[in-house]
Motif scaffolding. Structure first.
Motif, PDB file in Angstrom:
ATOM      1  N   ASP A   1     -62.115 -14.484  17.628  1.00 26.10           N
ATOM      2  CA  ASP A   1     -62.858 -13.487  17.687  1.00 26.10           C
ATOM      3  C   ASP A   1     -62.480 -11.945  18.062  1.00 26.10           C
ATOM      4  O   ASP A   1     -62.542 -10.872  17.538  1.00 26.10           O
ATOM      5  CB  ASP A   1     -64.213 -13.705  18.597  1.00 26.10           C
ATOM      6  N   GLN A   2     -61.395 -12.495  18.897  1.00 22.79           N
ATOM      7  CA  GLN A   2     -60.449 -11.388  19.243  1.00 22.79           C
ATOM      8  C   GLN A   2     -59.254 -10.868  18.133  1.00 22.79           C
ATOM      9  O   GLN A   2     -58.641  -9.755  18.191  1.00 22.79           O
ATOM     10  CB  GLN A   2     -59.501 -11.544  20.540  1.00 22.79           C
ATOM     11  N   GLY A   3     -59.265 -11.749  17.092  1.00 28.28           N
ATOM     12  CA  GLY A   3     -58.484 -11.512  16.004  1.00 28.28           C
ATOM     13  C   GLY A   3     -56.721 -11.897  16.110  1.00 28.28           C
ATOM     14  O   GLY A   3     -56.297 -11.746  15.658  1.00 28.28           O
ATOM     15  N   TRP A   4     -56.972 -12.621  17.126  1.00 27.49           N
ATOM     16  CA  TRP A   4     -55.428 -13.109  17.451  1.00 27.49           C
ATOM     17  C   TRP A   4     -55.193 -14.584  16.686  1.00 27.49           C
ATOM     18  O   TRP A   4     -56.143 -15.249  16.250  1.00 27.49           O
ATOM     19  CB  TRP A   4     -55.518 -13.688  19.128  1.00 27.49           C
ATOM     20  N   ASN A   5     -54.102 -14.767  16.378  1.00 30.66           N
ATOM     21  CA  ASN A   5     -53.449 -15.826  15.639  1.00 30.66           C
ATOM     22  C   ASN A   5     -53.303 -17.101  16.355  1.00 30.66           C
ATOM     23  O   ASN A   5     -52.228 -17.028  17.417  1.00 30.66           O
ATOM     24  CB  ASN A   5     -52.252 -15.528  14.899  1.00 30.66           C
ATOM     25  N   PRO A   6     -53.772 -18.325  16.079  1.00 25.86           N
ATOM     26  CA  PRO A   6     -53.626 -19.336  16.931  1.00 25.86           C
ATOM     27  C   PRO A   6     -52.310 -19.976  16.742  1.00 25.86           C
ATOM     28  O   PRO A   6     -51.859 -19.958  15.530  1.00 25.86           O
ATOM     29  CB  PRO A   6     -54.659 -20.249  16.667  1.00 25.86           C
ATOM     30  N   ALA A   7     -51.945 -20.700  17.751  1.00 25.86           N
ATOM     31  CA  ALA A   7     -50.585 -21.365  17.764  1.00 25.86           C
ATOM     32  C   ALA A   7     -50.413 -22.553  18.289  1.00 25.86           C
ATOM     33  O   ALA A   7     -51.169 -22.431  19.546  1.00 25.86           O
ATOM     34  CB  ALA A   7     -49.243 -20.360  17.818  1.00 25.86           C
TER      35      ALA A   7
END
Length: 109
Positions: free
Chosen positions: A36-42
């Protein structure tokens, strides 16, 4: 306050490790927040004895633009299966700030 853990009782690795172990649903909610924050998961993993070093092994590339919590969880499970005994952490990379927005341990090998 009885749920708060002592630092000496167990090794601490990330921010949430000072709280009681997250349930699967709580991990799912954290992943949803990350998306939801627009962060990219890794996903990264490391042997417990090397966990305090600055280098963890990256599991594949970051999942740029991923919007599915189930896809992220499937990759976490694949990493756990491929690297038994390793710690597994989930990171949310913030494109705007060019840094990690969040980092949490999701599996203690």
């Amino acid at each position: 306050m009885s749920d708060i853990q002592s630092f000496k009782a167990e090794q601490k690795y990330e921010t949430f490790s000072y709280l009681p172990q997250m349930t699967d649903e709580q991990i799912r909610q954290q992943i949803q927040y990350l998306i939801d924050q627009g962060w990219n998961p890794a996903i990264e993993h490391s042997e417990p004895e090397n966990a305090f070093g600055s280098y963890w092994y990256m599991w594949k590339l970051p999942m740029f633009g991923e919007q599915s919590v189930d896809t992220v969880l499937a990759e976490v499970e694949a990493c756990k299966k491929e690297n038994p005994g390793h710690l597994v952490r989930l990171i949310g990379y913030d494109n705007y700030a060019q840094c990690q927005g969040t980092s949490m341990l999701v599996h203690k090998g």
